[in-house]
Design a protein around this motif. Structure first.
Motif, PDB file in Angstrom:
ATOM      1  N   ALA A   1       0.834  -1.210   0.000  1.00  9.63           N
ATOM      2  CA  ALA A   1       0.000   0.000   0.000  1.00  9.63           C
ATOM      3  C   ALA A   1       0.870   1.262   0.000  1.00  9.63           C
ATOM      4  O   ALA A   1       0.507   2.258  -0.638  1.00  9.63           O
ATOM      5  CB  ALA A   1      -0.933  -0.001   1.211  1.00  9.63           C
TER       6      ALA A   1
ATOM      7  N   GLU B   1       2.196   1.656  -3.610  1.00  3.12           N
ATOM      8  CA  GLU B   1       1.118   2.085  -4.502  1.00  3.12           C
ATOM      9  C   GLU B   1       0.780   3.559  -4.278  1.00  3.12           C
ATOM     10  O   GLU B   1       0.582   4.310  -5.238  1.00  3.12           O
ATOM     11  CB  GLU B   1      -0.114   1.205  -4.302  1.00  3.12           C
TER      12      GLU B   1
ATOM     13  N   HIS C   1       0.490   5.935   5.629  1.00  2.68           N
ATOM     14  CA  HIS C   1       0.369   5.235   6.919  1.00  2.68           C
ATOM     15  C   HIS C   1       0.806   6.127   8.078  1.00  2.68           C
ATOM     16  O   HIS C   1       0.294   6.007   9.187  1.00  2.68           O
ATOM     17  CB  HIS C   1       1.213   3.955   6.875  1.00  2.68           C
TER      18      HIS C   1
END
Length: 144
Positions: A44, A47, A100
């Motif tokens: 993630a 990406e 994140h």
């Protein structure tokens, strides 16, 4: 430029630091508080960084390089999100972040691009943000 041996030497040279693991990666803690650690990019993360790549000239940021090379960045706790933003703005080829960490006071660092002296300063500042106040004050008093 710095490497993982430099991170280990600098971190373990600070008072009451131990080396261990966190989520399977090497991490350094002052007492039980992590202040620097290996932070491999997750799918993630990659990406998200690829999606954002169109906002800068190709290959000019630390994030571009890490995605391209697969290197493992160092994560470092910082005092607050403003400090992180200032580091990234000042040296985008060295510092970056991922979604994140959007609300978390940490910055990611390309070790191959940071000078050893800057790594030492950044690591010490991270330690100071996580160390108990009495320990941090003692360290600062002894460092003068």
């Amino acid at each position: 430029m710095a490497d993982w041996a430099d991170v280990r030497r600098i971190a373990l040279g600070l008072p009451e630091v131990s080396e261990g693991t966190s989520y399977g990666s090497v991490a350094w803690r002052v007492r039980k508080a992590t202040f620097v650690w290996e932070r491999p990019l997750r799918r993630a993360d990659r990406e998200g960084l690829r999606a954002a790549a169109g906002t800068t000239a190709a290959g000019t940021t630390a994030a571009d390089a890490v995605v391209a090379t697969g290197e493992v960045p160092l994560a470092v706790r910082v005092a607050d999100l403003g400090v992180r933003a200032a580091l990234i703005a000042e040296e985008p080829e060295v510092y970056f972040t991922v979604a994140h960490f959007a609300a978390f006071p940490a910055v990611l660092v390309r070790l191959g691009e940071i000078r050893s002296a800057d790594l030492a300063e950044l690591t010490t500042e991270a330690w100071l943000t996580r160390a108990p106040k009495v320990l941090a004050r003692r360290y600062l008093d002894e460092s003068r």
